[in-house]
Motif scaffolding. Structure first.
Motif, PDB file in Angstrom:
ATOM      1  N   GLY A  43     -10.267  27.670   8.835  1.00 31.44           N
ATOM      2  CA  GLY A  43     -11.477  28.307   8.343  1.00 31.44           C
ATOM      3  C   GLY A  43     -11.842  27.843   6.944  1.00 31.44           C
ATOM      4  N   LEU A  44     -10.812  27.575   6.129  1.00 30.77           N
ATOM      5  CA  LEU A  44     -11.072  27.131   4.762  1.00 30.77           C
ATOM      6  C   LEU A  44     -11.745  25.762   4.735  1.00 30.77           C
ATOM      7  N   TYR A  45     -11.454  24.929   5.733  1.00 28.56           N
ATOM      8  CA  TYR A  45     -12.044  23.591   5.778  1.00 28.56           C
ATOM      9  C   TYR A  45     -13.559  23.634   5.974  1.00 28.56           C
ATOM     10  N   ARG A  46     -14.101  24.783   6.305  1.00 26.32           N
ATOM     11  CA  ARG A  46     -15.549  24.901   6.391  1.00 26.32           C
ATOM     12  C   ARG A  46     -16.187  24.938   5.010  1.00 26.32           C
ATOM     13  N   TYR A  47     -15.365  25.181   3.977  1.00 28.15           N
ATOM     14  CA  TYR A  47     -15.880  25.346   2.616  1.00 28.15           C
ATOM     15  C   TYR A  47     -15.483  24.207   1.683  1.00 28.15           C
ATOM     16  N   VAL A  48     -14.267  23.710   1.842  1.00 27.28           N
ATOM     17  CA  VAL A  48     -13.794  22.594   1.029  1.00 27.28           C
ATOM     18  C   VAL A  48     -13.113  21.589   1.944  1.00 27.28           C
ATOM     19  N   SER A  49     -13.202  20.320   1.581  1.00 25.34           N
ATOM     20  CA  SER A  49     -12.703  19.273   2.471  1.00 25.34           C
ATOM     21  C   SER A  49     -11.205  19.034   2.350  1.00 25.34           C
ATOM     22  N   ASP A  50     -10.626  19.302   1.173  1.00 25.01           N
ATOM     23  CA  ASP A  50      -9.204  19.019   0.977  1.00 25.01           C
ATOM     24  C   ASP A  50      -8.718  19.686  -0.306  1.00 25.01           C
ATOM     25  N   ARG A  51      -7.437  19.478  -0.612  1.00 26.50           N
ATOM     26  CA  ARG A  51      -6.843  20.084  -1.813  1.00 26.50           C
ATOM     27  C   ARG A  51      -7.524  19.565  -3.074  1.00 26.50           C
ATOM     28  N   GLU A  52      -7.924  18.310  -3.083  1.00 28.04           N
ATOM     29  CA  GLU A  52      -8.557  17.763  -4.286  1.00 28.04           C
ATOM     30  C   GLU A  52      -9.835  18.533  -4.637  1.00 28.04           C
ATOM     31  N   GLU A  53     -10.599  18.886  -3.631  1.00 26.52           N
ATOM     32  CA  GLU A  53     -11.807  19.657  -3.903  1.00 26.52           C
ATOM     33  C   GLU A  53     -11.453  21.053  -4.411  1.00 26.52           C
ATOM     34  N   LEU A  54     -10.369  21.632  -3.886  1.00 30.42           N
ATOM     35  CA  LEU A  54      -9.888  22.917  -4.403  1.00 30.42           C
ATOM     36  C   LEU A  54      -9.508  22.787  -5.877  1.00 30.42           C
ATOM     37  N   GLU A  55      -8.820  21.701  -6.204  1.00 28.66           N
ATOM     38  CA  GLU A  55      -8.411  21.475  -7.582  1.00 28.66           C
ATOM     39  C   GLU A  55      -9.618  21.391  -8.506  1.00 28.66           C
ATOM     40  N   ARG A  56     -10.670  20.712  -8.067  1.00 34.13           N
ATOM     41  CA  ARG A  56     -11.863  20.592  -8.896  1.00 34.13           C
ATOM     42  C   ARG A  56     -12.500  21.961  -9.138  1.00 34.13           C
ATOM     43  N   LEU A  57     -12.495  22.812  -8.119  1.00 35.63           N
ATOM     44  CA  LEU A  57     -13.033  24.163  -8.291  1.00 35.63           C
ATOM     45  C   LEU A  57     -12.211  24.954  -9.307  1.00 35.63           C
ATOM     46  N   VAL A  58     -10.887  24.775  -9.255  1.00 37.74           N
ATOM     47  CA  VAL A  58     -10.011  25.454 -10.214  1.00 37.74           C
ATOM     48  C   VAL A  58     -10.334  25.011 -11.637  1.00 37.74           C
ATOM     49  N   VAL A  59     -10.482  23.710 -11.841  1.00 31.86           N
ATOM     50  CA  VAL A  59     -10.780  23.190 -13.172  1.00 31.86           C
ATOM     51  C   VAL A  59     -12.155  23.650 -13.644  1.00 31.86           C
ATOM     52  N   ASP A  60     -13.121  23.661 -12.738  1.00 35.49           N
ATOM     53  CA  ASP A  60     -14.442  24.171 -13.106  1.00 35.49           C
ATOM     54  C   ASP A  60     -14.355  25.610 -13.599  1.00 35.49           C
ATOM     55  N   ARG A  61     -13.524  26.399 -12.944  1.00 34.60           N
ATOM     56  CA  ARG A  61     -13.387  27.803 -13.333  1.00 34.60           C
ATOM     57  C   ARG A  61     -12.715  27.927 -14.701  1.00 34.60           C
ATOM     58  N   ILE A  62     -11.661  27.159 -14.935  1.00 31.41           N
ATOM     59  CA  ILE A  62     -10.941  27.237 -16.205  1.00 31.41           C
ATOM     60  C   ILE A  62     -11.815  26.739 -17.358  1.00 31.41           C
ATOM     61  N   LEU A  63     -12.352  25.537 -17.216  1.00 25.84           N
ATOM     62  CA  LEU A  63     -13.130  24.946 -18.307  1.00 25.84           C
ATOM     63  C   LEU A  63     -14.513  25.570 -18.436  1.00 25.84           C
ATOM     64  N   GLY A  64     -14.949  26.246 -17.389  1.00 21.49           N
ATOM     65  CA  GLY A  64     -16.215  26.958 -17.488  1.00 21.49           C
ATOM     66  C   GLY A  64     -16.151  28.113 -18.473  1.00 21.49           C
ATOM     67  N   ASP A  65     -14.950  28.564 -18.812  1.00 19.88           N
ATOM     68  CA  ASP A  65     -14.766  29.652 -19.772  1.00 19.88           C
ATOM     69  C   ASP A  65     -14.741  29.162 -21.219  1.00 19.88           C
ATOM     70  N   VAL A  66     -14.764  27.839 -21.421  1.00 19.89           N
ATOM     71  CA  VAL A  66     -14.707  27.300 -22.777  1.00 19.89           C
ATOM     72  C   VAL A  66     -16.085  27.421 -23.438  1.00 19.89           C
ATOM     73  N   ASP A  67     -16.112  27.988 -24.614  1.00 15.59           N
ATOM     74  CA  ASP A  67     -17.348  28.088 -25.388  1.00 15.59           C
ATOM     75  C   ASP A  67     -17.629  26.736 -26.028  1.00 15.59           C
ATOM     76  N   ALA A  68     -18.657  26.041 -25.540  1.00 18.28           N
ATOM     77  CA  ALA A  68     -18.994  24.710 -26.064  1.00 18.28           C
ATOM     78  C   ALA A  68     -20.148  24.758 -27.050  1.00 18.28           C
ATOM     79  N   THR A  69     -20.537  25.944 -27.495  1.00 18.34           N
ATOM     80  CA  THR A  69     -21.613  26.074 -28.466  1.00 18.34           C
ATOM     81  C   THR A  69     -21.219  25.397 -29.777  1.00 18.34           C
ATOM     82  N   PRO A  70     -22.059  24.516 -30.321  1.00 19.12           N
ATOM     83  CA  PRO A  70     -21.698  23.870 -31.593  1.00 19.12           C
ATOM     84  C   PRO A  70     -21.483  24.901 -32.693  1.00 19.12           C
ATOM     85  N   PRO A  71     -20.398  24.783 -33.438  1.00 12.63           N
ATOM     86  CA  PRO A  71     -20.158  25.706 -34.563  1.00 12.63           C
ATOM     87  C   PRO A  71     -21.216  25.509 -35.646  1.00 12.63           C
ATOM     88  N   PRO A  72     -21.387  26.490 -36.530  1.00  7.74           N
ATOM     89  CA  PRO A  72     -22.352  26.349 -37.628  1.00  7.74           C
ATOM     90  C   PRO A  72     -22.118  25.072 -38.425  1.00  7.74           C
TER      91      PRO A  72
END
Length: 204
Positions: A43-72
């Motif tokens: 059932g999971l293969y309907r959403y992601v093709s393999d572990r590598e795609e799962l890994e990319r989603l994990v990294v997107d979630r982790i790095l998506g929390d990084v505040d990239a706003t330029p400091p003053p």
């Protein structure tokens, strides 16, 4: 058959990250992620093709929390880079088992790309460009990810430091003395102290 609306990329990433946080990176697979979601691996293969795609989603979630706003811009450039490095550390250190994934997939992560673009802007403003800018960005990535792994796998207050502190004084006097001082250094002091040493060498 259409995908259930509830099984979003963010939910997939959260399930995969739960496996990594709890059981380690080696435990992540299509099977374990599917089990975390309460579904079959097929059932999971309907959403992601393999572990590598799962890994990319994990990294997107982790790095998506990084505040990239330029400091003053009125702060010195080294202080601004230090702030950006601290933001990256804060987000990634919440999931130390996933650090290797951030190295492998950060070039595909919008959050990671935004962080790098902000840091490069600060470096460029400071006159760091060309090959020096390449080396500077790589050095910052290497330092942050390496420091997180050291703090997680070999903390200064851990048994490795105790073992070094007990080395024969006639053969390793300086190493043993340094190890005896090490438990008094906090994780923040270790991270930012080392970072400041690195930053002193950037930009001349």
């Amino acid at each position: 058959m259409p995908r259930p609306r509830s099984l979003t990329p963010d939910r997939l990433a959260a399930a995969a990250l739960s496996v990594v946080d709890r059981d380690g990176l080696a435990a992540l697979s299509m099977r374990t992620a599917a089990k975390e979601l309460g579904m079959s691996p097929m059932g999971l293969y309907r959403y992601v093709s393999d572990r590598e795609e799962l890994e990319r989603l994990v990294v997107d979630r982790i790095l998506g929390d990084v505040d990239a706003t330029p400091p003053p811009g009125d702060a010195p450039w080294r202080e601004r880079v230090e702030l950006m490095a601290g933001r990256l550390r804060e987000a990634v250190a919440r999931h130390p088992e996933a650090v290797p994934l951030t190295l492998t997939h950060r070039h595909r992560s919008p959050g990671g790309l935004r962080w790098s673009e902000t840091v490069l802007g600060i470096l460029t403003e400071a006159g760091v460009d060309g090959h020096a800018r390449v080396v500077a960005l790589r050095a910052l990535h290497s330092y942050v990810t390496g420091a997180i792994q050291l703090e997680h796998r070999g903390p200064l207050s851990g048994p490795g430091t105790e073992a070094i502190a007990g080395l024969p004084g006639d053969r390793f006097p300086l190493l043993a003395a340094t190890a005896r001082d090490a438990p008094g250094v906090s994780p923040d002091e270790e991270f930012f102290g080392g970072l400041r040493l690195l930053l002193r060498g950037l930009g001349g």
